[in-house]
Motif scaffolding. Sequence first.
Motif, PDB file in Angstrom:
ATOM      1  N   ILE A  89      -4.547  -9.586 -17.446  1.00  0.00           N
ATOM      2  CA  ILE A  89      -4.594  -9.316 -16.017  1.00  0.00           C
ATOM      3  C   ILE A  89      -4.448  -7.820 -15.841  1.00  0.00           C
ATOM      4  CG2 ILE A  89      -3.516  -9.705 -13.811  1.00  0.00           C
ATOM      5  CD1 ILE A  89      -2.651 -12.405 -14.804  1.00  0.00           C
ATOM      6  N   ALA A  90      -5.547  -7.152 -15.652  1.00  0.00           N
ATOM      7  CA  ALA A  90      -5.495  -5.716 -15.482  1.00  0.00           C
ATOM      8  C   ALA A  90      -5.074  -5.408 -14.055  1.00  0.00           C
ATOM      9  CB  ALA A  90      -6.868  -5.119 -15.752  1.00  0.00           C
ATOM     10  N   THR A  91      -4.245  -4.407 -13.904  1.00  0.00           N
ATOM     11  CA  THR A  91      -3.804  -4.074 -12.557  1.00  0.00           C
ATOM     12  C   THR A  91      -4.304  -2.680 -12.203  1.00  0.00           C
ATOM     13  OG1 THR A  91      -1.763  -3.351 -13.522  1.00  0.00           O
ATOM     14  CG2 THR A  91      -1.770  -5.530 -12.514  1.00  0.00           C
ATOM     15  N   ASP A  92      -5.589  -2.563 -12.028  1.00  0.00           N
ATOM     16  CA  ASP A  92      -6.106  -1.267 -11.575  1.00  0.00           C
ATOM     17  C   ASP A  92      -7.432  -1.440 -10.860  1.00  0.00           C
ATOM     18  OD1 ASP A  92      -7.211  -0.328 -14.930  1.00  0.00           O
ATOM     19  OD2 ASP A  92      -7.784  -1.939 -13.575  1.00  0.00           O
ATOM     20  N   THR A  93      -8.111  -0.407 -10.657  1.00  0.00           N
ATOM     21  CA  THR A  93      -9.493  -0.292 -10.167  1.00  0.00           C
ATOM     22  C   THR A  93      -9.782  -0.780  -8.746  1.00  0.00           C
ATOM     23  OG1 THR A  93     -10.212  -2.390 -11.088  1.00  0.00           O
ATOM     24  CG2 THR A  93     -10.510  -0.439 -12.467  1.00  0.00           C
ATOM     25  N   LEU A  94      -9.067  -1.808  -8.261  1.00  0.00           N
ATOM     26  CA  LEU A  94      -9.422  -2.249  -6.911  1.00  0.00           C
ATOM     27  C   LEU A  94      -8.814  -1.311  -5.877  1.00  0.00           C
ATOM     28  CD1 LEU A  94      -9.357  -6.037  -6.221  1.00  0.00           C
ATOM     29  CD2 LEU A  94     -11.245  -4.428  -6.269  1.00  0.00           C
TER      30      LEU A  94
ATOM     31  N   VAL B 114      -6.867  -0.108  -2.699  1.00  0.00           N
ATOM     32  CA  VAL B 114      -5.705  -0.757  -2.102  1.00  0.00           C
ATOM     33  C   VAL B 114      -6.014  -1.403  -0.763  1.00  0.00           C
ATOM     34  CG1 VAL B 114      -3.837   0.454  -3.214  1.00  0.00           C
ATOM     35  CG2 VAL B 114      -5.016   1.510  -1.283  1.00  0.00           C
TER      36      VAL B 114
ATOM     37  N   ALA C 267      -8.119  -3.431  -0.086  1.00  0.00           N
ATOM     38  CA  ALA C 267      -8.833  -4.700  -0.211  1.00  0.00           C
ATOM     39  C   ALA C 267      -8.081  -5.812   0.504  1.00  0.00           C
ATOM     40  CB  ALA C 267      -9.023  -5.055  -1.672  1.00  0.00           C
ATOM     41  N   THR C 268      -7.544  -5.505   1.637  1.00  0.00           N
ATOM     42  CA  THR C 268      -6.811  -6.517   2.415  1.00  0.00           C
ATOM     43  C   THR C 268      -7.455  -6.611   3.783  1.00  0.00           C
ATOM     44  OG1 THR C 268      -5.316  -4.825   3.119  1.00  0.00           O
ATOM     45  CG2 THR C 268      -4.640  -6.146   1.230  1.00  0.00           C
ATOM     46  N   ALA C 269      -6.624  -6.625   4.788  1.00  0.00           N
ATOM     47  CA  ALA C 269      -7.088  -6.855   6.145  1.00  0.00           C
ATOM     48  C   ALA C 269      -8.238  -5.932   6.557  1.00  0.00           C
ATOM     49  CB  ALA C 269      -5.931  -6.667   7.110  1.00  0.00           C
ATOM     50  N   GLU C 270      -8.148  -4.668   6.204  1.00  0.00           N
ATOM     51  CA  GLU C 270      -9.136  -3.721   6.711  1.00  0.00           C
ATOM     52  C   GLU C 270     -10.537  -4.028   6.205  1.00  0.00           C
ATOM     53  OE1 GLU C 270      -6.097  -2.793   5.768  1.00  0.00           O
ATOM     54  OE2 GLU C 270      -5.497  -2.454   7.839  1.00  0.00           O
TER      55      GLU C 270
ATOM     56  N   HIS D  99     -11.771  -6.901   5.797  1.00  0.00           N
ATOM     57  CA  HIS D  99     -12.271  -8.149   6.379  1.00  0.00           C
ATOM     58  C   HIS D  99     -12.073  -8.126   7.881  1.00  0.00           C
ATOM     59  CE1 HIS D  99     -12.342  -9.915   2.341  1.00  0.00           C
ATOM     60  NE2 HIS D  99     -11.215  -9.262   2.168  1.00  0.00           N
TER      61      HIS D  99
ATOM     62  N   ASP E 173     -13.504  -9.626  10.079  1.00  0.00           N
ATOM     63  CA  ASP E 173     -13.706 -10.912  10.740  1.00  0.00           C
ATOM     64  C   ASP E 173     -12.521 -11.839  10.589  1.00  0.00           C
ATOM     65  OD1 ASP E 173     -14.104 -11.040   8.048  1.00  0.00           O
ATOM     66  OD2 ASP E 173     -15.515 -12.699   8.173  1.00  0.00           O
ATOM     67  N   PHE E 174     -11.446 -11.393   9.902  1.00  0.00           N
ATOM     68  CA  PHE E 174     -10.355 -12.337   9.684  1.00  0.00           C
ATOM     69  C   PHE E 174      -9.640 -12.672  10.983  1.00  0.00           C
ATOM     70  CE2 PHE E 174      -6.025 -10.454   9.601  1.00  0.00           C
ATOM     71  CZ  PHE E 174      -6.359  -9.166   9.959  1.00  0.00           C
TER      72      PHE E 174
END
Lengths: 555, 200
Positions: free
Chosen positions: B5-10, B12, B14-17, B19, B21-22
């Motif tokens: 499980i790599a913890t990098d590259t995405l 930050v 990648a949440t509400a902002e 999407h 349409d959420f």
Amino acid sequence: MTVLPVNQPGHSEHPEAWKWYDYFTFNVDHKVIGIQYLVMAFVFYLVGGAMAVAIRTELRTADPDFVDPAVYNALLTNHGTIMIFLWVIPAAIGGFGNYFLPLMVGARDMAFPKLNALAFWLNPMAIVLLLISFVWGGAQAGWTSYPPLSEITAPMAQSFWILALIAVGSSSIMGALNFMVTLYKLKVPSMKWSQVPLFCWAIISASIIALVATPPLTIGLLMLFFDINFGTSFFKPEAGGNVILYQHLFWFYSHPAVYLMVLPVFGIISEVIPIHARKPIFGYKAIAYSSLAICLVGLFVWVHHMFTSGTPAWMRMFFTISTLIVAVPTGVKIFSWVATLWNGKIRYTSAMLFAIGLVSMFVFGGITGVTLAAVPFDLHVHDSYYIVGHFHYVLFGGSVFGIYSGIYHWFPKMTGKMLDERLGKIHFVMTFFGTHLTFLPMHNLGLSGMPRRIAMYDPQFTNLNQLCTMGAYLLAISIIPFYYNVINSWIRGEKAGDNPWRALSLEWTTASPPIIENWESLPVVTYGPYEYGHNILDQIEAEAAAQEAEAKMAE
Amino acid sequence: METPIATDTLPVEATAEEHPDFRTFGLFTFLLSESLMFGALFAVYLSYRGGAAEWPPAETEVELLLPALNTVLLVSSSFVINLGNKAVKNNDIPGLRKWFGITALMGTIFLGGQVYEYMNLGYGLSTNVFSNCFYMMTGFHGLHVLLGVCLILGVVWRSQRDGHYSSHKHTGVEMAEIYWHFVDIIWIILFALIYILTLF
């Protein structure tokens, strides 16, 4: 591991709780809210439990000699209400769901953090309303509060009881909405739908039930409220009203509420069993779909609570069959868990013991449930202690065991400390025997004709009732090692590390307890949560060994 | 070595902002539970109607003209609010304020009409089961109209702030519109059920 607080634009309003009094404020962090729910639920478990002990003490003899009959009715009503609405549902869905659903799908928080906090704070409001109701003697019409009884006895207390239930219902709708949006929209993009942990599937199924079934209950309660206070006659037969209508509205929620209470718990043990048996879960898809199937079929079975209310024969037929069908997806789950245990490398931790205990208890409660789906049998045991025995096997042996299992399993993640395993095992043994001792004789009592909800009974039932009362005392004592264990370990327990069970789901990839916003950078999912024995485990262990060696070298 | 499980590259965010349409998705989920609440009320109403000998009873006749006018008003307000949404997509904030203001006004007139109707009906909440249902259902819907008007006025108030809504950023406007349409649809069902069907 160094923990760096992450400050991101738009997330500045996420204060993590550092001090105990932070848990009493309007905090929007999902982890804080999860713990708030859990602690509140465990406090109310004691209150509801004390009421149960008072009820059983009253029932140790055939005469009403311990409490006043009106107080007995109030105790009975509020025991049911508190255990369902302020203990099992808040703990299983509110507590574990809020804490772990975002962590398991790689979200930084729930989709609507403020709504989430609001949903929690409606619960204390409901508690205050319930407390106020005791000024007028407390609601006394049973947790079902069927009219016309509920419109006659203690109407003022009943009104406050209704308001409390509407508050809890609104809270549950808000929570459910939040879970659905979080899973569908904030799941980390690298996680496939086939890699979503089963606990999340269970929470989503429960959320669908809450969203669909709670509104009709709210309408029914509102109508009852209007009947009591504003002179309407929805449920007054003498003025054209219809009492059966209330039963329909009530059971349309309250039957699915059973699944609301057991589905999250099924989710919990779907996590616990593969992790503590070191085996991939058997039938991932079957378990996920069966949650959805239970949720769907569960919405069409409510009339089986009303077989004795003059239900027409064709309706009895339909609801008997649909009730029997619910047993199928439940059976699928049970067999999948048993198949997972088969040939597993089982670690008998407290979490695992409670999970296995749950399976055995739930099978028993489920079988008595199937018998009750048959109309002739139901007519015989309706409103007898058989029913009480049945649903306590399902709700105590099911839900409560599951919540215990979840606590033993996730306590290291939530607090960073390990629980004492020896105390946990003592707790398990006491709870397991206590449950059987309390609820098994009830089936016998019911079959031989003892009605439920009474303070005075025929002396021939005394012996079995005394067994039940002894069991209830044993259960009451059994929570002492548990509460001591939790408090003691939280303060001075052994440090847990990030992943004490060597689990593969996402919540174990962050620190214990998780940092603000859960991860410094979001995890990328490269394999499913239950892929034990696919060489990945060896890799992790090799890595851990290498790290340890490195640390030793550094020393 | 491949880390499980790599913890990098995405990024930050990648949440509400990521999407937008959420929120709309959340609103639709909320409206699902709302419609079930009304659905329960409709079911209750139909079950009483099915069991009654005379419906509505003689002492509780409903007035048809005013509610019909009210219906026309509410349905046309759904078109007006849509103009506001179109305006914000063209970056026309004064247009948004104008059309939303008119919608709020129409909603308020609708509520006034309902209050006028209540005062002139000559029977109250507790007269009989029909009047129980009548006041409960129309009143419950009226509460939702009131909430809708507040939402719309909230959008108008927020649009005063510089750049709060623009052609790229108008989820709030859209949500107010969706909610208003929902209230409208519920009213149409309610009108058919309580007013039109009593003619037959």
